[in-house]
Design a protein around this motif. Structure first.
Motif, short mmCIF file in Angstrom:
data_model
loop_
_atom_site.label_atom_id
_atom_site.label_comp_id
_atom_site.label_asym_id
_atom_site.label_seq_id
_atom_site.Cartn_x
_atom_site.Cartn_y
_atom_site.Cartn_z
N PHE A 1 0.83 -1.21 0.00
CA PHE A 1 0.00 0.00 0.00
C PHE A 1 0.86 1.26 0.00
N ASP A 2 1.96 1.21 0.75
CA ASP A 2 2.89 2.34 0.77
C ASP A 2 3.44 2.60 -0.63
N LEU A 3 3.82 1.53 -1.31
CA LEU A 3 4.35 1.65 -2.67
C LEU A 3 3.29 2.21 -3.62
N LEU A 4 2.08 1.71 -3.51
CA LEU A 4 0.99 2.17 -4.39
C LEU A 4 0.67 3.65 -4.14
N LEU A 5 0.79 4.09 -2.90
CA LEU A 5 0.61 5.51 -2.60
C LEU A 5 1.75 6.32 -3.23
N HIS A 6 2.96 5.85 -3.04
CA HIS A 6 4.13 6.54 -3.59
C HIS A 6 4.07 6.65 -5.12
N LYS A 7 3.57 5.58 -5.77
CA LYS A 7 3.48 5.56 -7.23
C LYS A 7 2.20 6.22 -7.74
N LYS A 8 1.41 6.80 -6.84
CA LYS A 8 0.18 7.54 -7.18
C LYS A 8 -0.94 6.64 -7.72
N VAL A 9 -0.88 5.35 -7.41
CA VAL A 9 -1.99 4.45 -7.75
C VAL A 9 -3.12 4.69 -6.76
N LEU A 10 -2.75 4.90 -5.51
CA LEU A 10 -3.72 5.21 -4.46
C LEU A 10 -3.61 6.69 -4.10
N SER A 11 -4.75 7.32 -3.89
CA SER A 11 -4.76 8.69 -3.37
C SER A 11 -4.54 8.62 -1.86
N ASP A 12 -4.27 9.75 -1.26
CA ASP A 12 -4.12 9.79 0.20
C ASP A 12 -5.39 9.29 0.89
N HIS A 13 -6.54 9.69 0.36
CA HIS A 13 -7.82 9.27 0.94
C HIS A 13 -8.02 7.76 0.84
N SER A 14 -7.78 7.19 -0.34
CA SER A 14 -7.94 5.74 -0.53
C SER A 14 -6.97 4.97 0.35
N TYR A 15 -5.74 5.46 0.41
CA TYR A 15 -4.71 4.84 1.24
C TYR A 15 -5.18 4.80 2.70
N SER A 16 -5.68 5.91 3.19
CA SER A 16 -6.14 5.98 4.59
C SER A 16 -7.32 5.04 4.83
N GLU A 17 -8.24 4.99 3.88
CA GLU A 17 -9.39 4.08 4.01
C GLU A 17 -8.95 2.63 4.10
N ILE A 18 -8.04 2.25 3.23
CA ILE A 18 -7.57 0.86 3.20
C ILE A 18 -6.80 0.53 4.47
N LYS A 19 -5.89 1.41 4.87
CA LYS A 19 -5.06 1.15 6.05
C LYS A 19 -5.90 1.09 7.34
N ALA A 20 -7.05 1.75 7.35
CA ALA A 20 -7.90 1.76 8.55
C ALA A 20 -8.65 0.45 8.75
N LEU A 21 -8.69 -0.39 7.74
CA LEU A 21 -9.41 -1.66 7.87
C LEU A 21 -8.68 -2.57 8.87
N PRO B 1 -11.56 -0.21 -7.72
CA PRO B 1 -11.16 0.26 -9.05
C PRO B 1 -9.66 0.55 -9.18
N TYR B 2 -8.89 0.30 -8.15
CA TYR B 2 -7.50 0.76 -8.11
C TYR B 2 -6.58 0.07 -9.12
N LEU B 3 -6.88 -1.16 -9.46
CA LEU B 3 -5.98 -1.94 -10.32
C LEU B 3 -6.57 -2.18 -11.70
N GLU B 4 -7.30 -1.22 -12.21
CA GLU B 4 -7.89 -1.32 -13.55
C GLU B 4 -6.83 -1.20 -14.64
N ALA B 5 -5.80 -0.42 -14.41
CA ALA B 5 -4.78 -0.15 -15.43
C ALA B 5 -3.62 -1.12 -15.30
#
Length: 130
Positions: A67-87, A101-105
């Motif tokens: 998740f950290d990598l996906l945030l750094h590479k801009k696949v995840l937004s800050d908001h999406s990252y926070s939502e996922i990490k809170a689970l 929808p994060y891995l469509e591309a």
């Protein structure tokens, strides 16, 4: 006849463009899908993620660095990252990532697949052997 001339011209252009380049560089330029296909397993990263989605949800251990990598590479937004990490569990986190929808591309799938091959190679090997 015109189609033959176009093919000959394209072949001539390719020959000029590839002179003095190593074969692997030529392959990467000539075959656009080359980067997305794992040469050892003959599978596209996006196909891997889609085919093994349910197993990845259950089996990826400690997905936080992913998740950290996906945030750094801009696949995840800050908001999406926070939502996922809170689970509360890794399984729920991976489910949110893989079912959303994060891995469509393809580039996003490349990042996930490359990460898993590097960090959890036995998991990737096990899935590909099935």
């Amino acid at each position: 006849m015109a189609a033959g001339n176009n093919q000959e011209k394209a072949a001539a252009d390719l020959m000029v463009d590839t002179q003095d380049k190593p074969a692997i560089v030529v392959a990467k330029e000539v075959i656009p899908a080359y980067r997305h296909r794992d040469p050892l397993n003959n599978i596209h990263s996006k196909d891997f993620v889609q085919k093994y989605r349910m197993q990845l949800i259950r089996k990826v251990a400690d997905p936080d660095p992913l998740f950290d990598l996906l945030l750094h590479k801009k696949v995840l937004s800050d908001h999406s990252y926070s939502e996922i990490k809170a689970l509360p569990t890794d399984e729920k986190k991976m489910s949110k990532l893989l079912m959303g929808p994060y891995l469509e591309a393809k580039p996003a799938c490349d990042i996930v697949y490359d990460f898993l091959k590097k960090e959890q190679p036995y998991l990737v090997f096990d899935l590909l052997q099935k």
